[in-house]
Scaffold this motif. Structure first.
Motif, short mmCIF file in Angstrom:
data_model
loop_
_atom_site.label_atom_id
_atom_site.label_comp_id
_atom_site.label_asym_id
_atom_site.label_seq_id
_atom_site.Cartn_x
_atom_site.Cartn_y
_atom_site.Cartn_z
N GLU A 6 0.84 -1.19 0.00
CA GLU A 6 0.00 0.00 0.00
C GLU A 6 0.88 1.24 0.00
O GLU A 6 1.84 1.32 0.77
N THR A 7 0.56 2.19 -0.90
CA THR A 7 1.22 3.49 -0.91
C THR A 7 0.13 4.54 -0.68
O THR A 7 -1.01 4.20 -0.40
N ASP A 8 0.47 5.80 -0.84
CA ASP A 8 -0.51 6.86 -0.60
C ASP A 8 -1.76 6.71 -1.46
O ASP A 8 -2.86 6.95 -1.00
N GLY A 9 -1.60 6.31 -2.73
CA GLY A 9 -2.76 6.26 -3.61
C GLY A 9 -3.01 4.94 -4.29
O GLY A 9 -3.92 4.82 -5.10
N THR A 10 -2.19 3.93 -3.97
CA THR A 10 -2.31 2.64 -4.65
C THR A 10 -2.22 1.51 -3.64
O THR A 10 -1.42 1.55 -2.71
N LEU A 11 -3.06 0.50 -3.84
CA LEU A 11 -3.04 -0.71 -3.04
C LEU A 11 -2.97 -1.89 -4.02
O LEU A 11 -3.83 -2.00 -4.90
N VAL A 12 -1.95 -2.71 -3.89
CA VAL A 12 -1.76 -3.86 -4.77
C VAL A 12 -1.68 -5.12 -3.92
O VAL A 12 -0.97 -5.14 -2.91
N ALA A 13 -2.41 -6.14 -4.32
CA ALA A 13 -2.38 -7.41 -3.60
C ALA A 13 -2.35 -8.56 -4.60
O ALA A 13 -3.07 -8.53 -5.60
N ALA A 14 -1.50 -9.54 -4.33
CA ALA A 14 -1.42 -10.74 -5.16
C ALA A 14 -1.85 -11.94 -4.32
O ALA A 14 -1.48 -12.06 -3.15
N TYR A 15 -2.65 -12.80 -4.94
CA TYR A 15 -3.17 -14.00 -4.28
C TYR A 15 -3.00 -15.19 -5.21
O TYR A 15 -3.11 -15.06 -6.43
N GLU A 16 -2.78 -16.34 -4.62
CA GLU A 16 -2.89 -17.58 -5.37
C GLU A 16 -4.31 -18.08 -5.16
O GLU A 16 -4.75 -18.27 -4.03
N ALA A 17 -5.03 -18.25 -6.26
CA ALA A 17 -6.42 -18.69 -6.21
C ALA A 17 -6.51 -20.16 -6.61
O ALA A 17 -6.02 -20.55 -7.66
N ASP A 18 -7.16 -20.95 -5.75
CA ASP A 18 -7.44 -22.35 -6.05
C ASP A 18 -8.93 -22.41 -6.40
O ASP A 18 -9.78 -22.29 -5.52
N TYR A 19 -9.22 -22.53 -7.69
CA TYR A 19 -10.60 -22.43 -8.21
C TYR A 19 -11.11 -23.80 -8.61
O TYR A 19 -10.42 -24.55 -9.30
N ARG A 20 -12.32 -24.12 -8.16
CA ARG A 20 -12.96 -25.41 -8.50
C ARG A 20 -14.41 -25.17 -8.91
O ARG A 20 -15.11 -24.38 -8.28
N ASP A 21 -14.79 -25.84 -9.98
CA ASP A 21 -16.17 -25.78 -10.45
C ASP A 21 -16.50 -27.16 -11.02
O ASP A 21 -16.11 -27.48 -12.14
N GLY A 22 -17.18 -27.98 -10.22
CA GLY A 22 -17.44 -29.36 -10.62
C GLY A 22 -16.12 -30.10 -10.77
O GLY A 22 -15.29 -30.10 -9.86
N ASP A 23 -15.90 -30.71 -11.94
CA ASP A 23 -14.67 -31.45 -12.20
C ASP A 23 -13.52 -30.53 -12.64
O ASP A 23 -12.38 -30.98 -12.75
N TYR A 24 -13.82 -29.27 -12.89
CA TYR A 24 -12.80 -28.32 -13.34
C TYR A 24 -12.01 -27.78 -12.15
O TYR A 24 -12.59 -27.41 -11.13
N HIS A 25 -10.69 -27.73 -12.31
CA HIS A 25 -9.82 -27.20 -11.27
C HIS A 25 -8.73 -26.36 -11.92
O HIS A 25 -8.14 -26.77 -12.93
N ALA A 26 -8.49 -25.17 -11.37
CA ALA A 26 -7.43 -24.31 -11.89
C ALA A 26 -6.78 -23.56 -10.74
O ALA A 26 -7.41 -23.28 -9.73
N ARG A 27 -5.51 -23.25 -10.94
CA ARG A 27 -4.79 -22.38 -10.01
C ARG A 27 -4.39 -21.13 -10.78
O ARG A 27 -3.86 -21.24 -11.89
N ASN A 28 -4.67 -19.98 -10.20
CA ASN A 28 -4.38 -18.70 -10.84
C ASN A 28 -3.63 -17.79 -9.88
O ASN A 28 -3.83 -17.86 -8.67
N LEU A 29 -2.81 -16.92 -10.45
CA LEU A 29 -2.26 -15.81 -9.70
C LEU A 29 -3.19 -14.64 -9.99
O LEU A 29 -3.38 -14.26 -11.14
N VAL A 30 -3.78 -14.09 -8.94
CA VAL A 30 -4.72 -12.98 -9.07
C VAL A 30 -4.06 -11.74 -8.46
O VAL A 30 -3.67 -11.76 -7.30
N THR A 31 -3.92 -10.72 -9.27
CA THR A 31 -3.37 -9.46 -8.80
C THR A 31 -4.46 -8.40 -8.85
O THR A 31 -5.08 -8.19 -9.90
N LEU A 32 -4.70 -7.78 -7.71
CA LEU A 32 -5.74 -6.76 -7.57
C LEU A 32 -5.07 -5.41 -7.32
O LEU A 32 -4.24 -5.30 -6.42
N VAL A 33 -5.43 -4.42 -8.12
CA VAL A 33 -4.88 -3.08 -7.97
C VAL A 33 -6.04 -2.13 -7.65
O VAL A 33 -6.98 -2.02 -8.43
N PHE A 34 -5.92 -1.49 -6.50
CA PHE A 34 -6.93 -0.51 -6.06
C PHE A 34 -6.32 0.88 -6.12
O PHE A 34 -5.13 1.06 -5.89
N THR A 35 -7.17 1.87 -6.42
CA THR A 35 -6.75 3.26 -6.40
C THR A 35 -7.60 4.00 -5.37
O THR A 35 -8.77 3.66 -5.16
#
Length: 113
Positions: A68-97
């Motif tokens: 977090e800085t004065d005007g920006t917030l950045v967060a990275a997460y590893e997402a473990d996503y499942r939907d029925g038989d489907y499974h994926a791992r993603n890197l999710v980066t969220l940038v807030f202003t």
């Protein structure tokens, strides 16, 4: 975790479109794992309306990095996503202003791991 991140992630996991919408900037850009883009509030809300209506998926978010800085917030997460038989791992980066006293999501990048 800042309140903005918690509110945003809780809105996603709770499939709460109104709460989610309150956390996004009008000019938000979302990049999906397949590289397609959603640009602007209307497109992002439409996508999430449909996604939130699907009750079969789960997503576990593990924090990787936050800055977090004065005007920006950045967060990275590893997402473990499942939907029925489907499974994926993603890197999710969220940038807030910062807009006034609020933090609003301006960019959401999802990269397949």
């Amino acid at each position: 975790m800042t309140n903005a991140l918690k509110t945003h992630l809780d809105a996603v996991s709770g499939r709460d479109l109104a709460a989610y919408s309150a956390t996004i900037h009008d000019d938000v850009l979302v990049v999906l794992p397949n590289g397609s883009r959603l640009e602007g509030r209307a497109a992002v809300e439409d996508f999430h309306r449909e996604w939130f209506a699907d009750l079969d998926w789960t997503q576990e978010m593990t924090p990787v990095w936050t800055k977090e800085t004065d005007g920006t917030l950045v967060a990275a997460y590893e997402a473990d996503y499942r939907d029925g038989d489907y499974h994926a791992r993603n890197l999710v980066t969220l940038v807030f202003t910062r807009v006034g006293e609020d933090w609003l999501l301006i960019h959401d990048q999802n990269t397949r791991l």
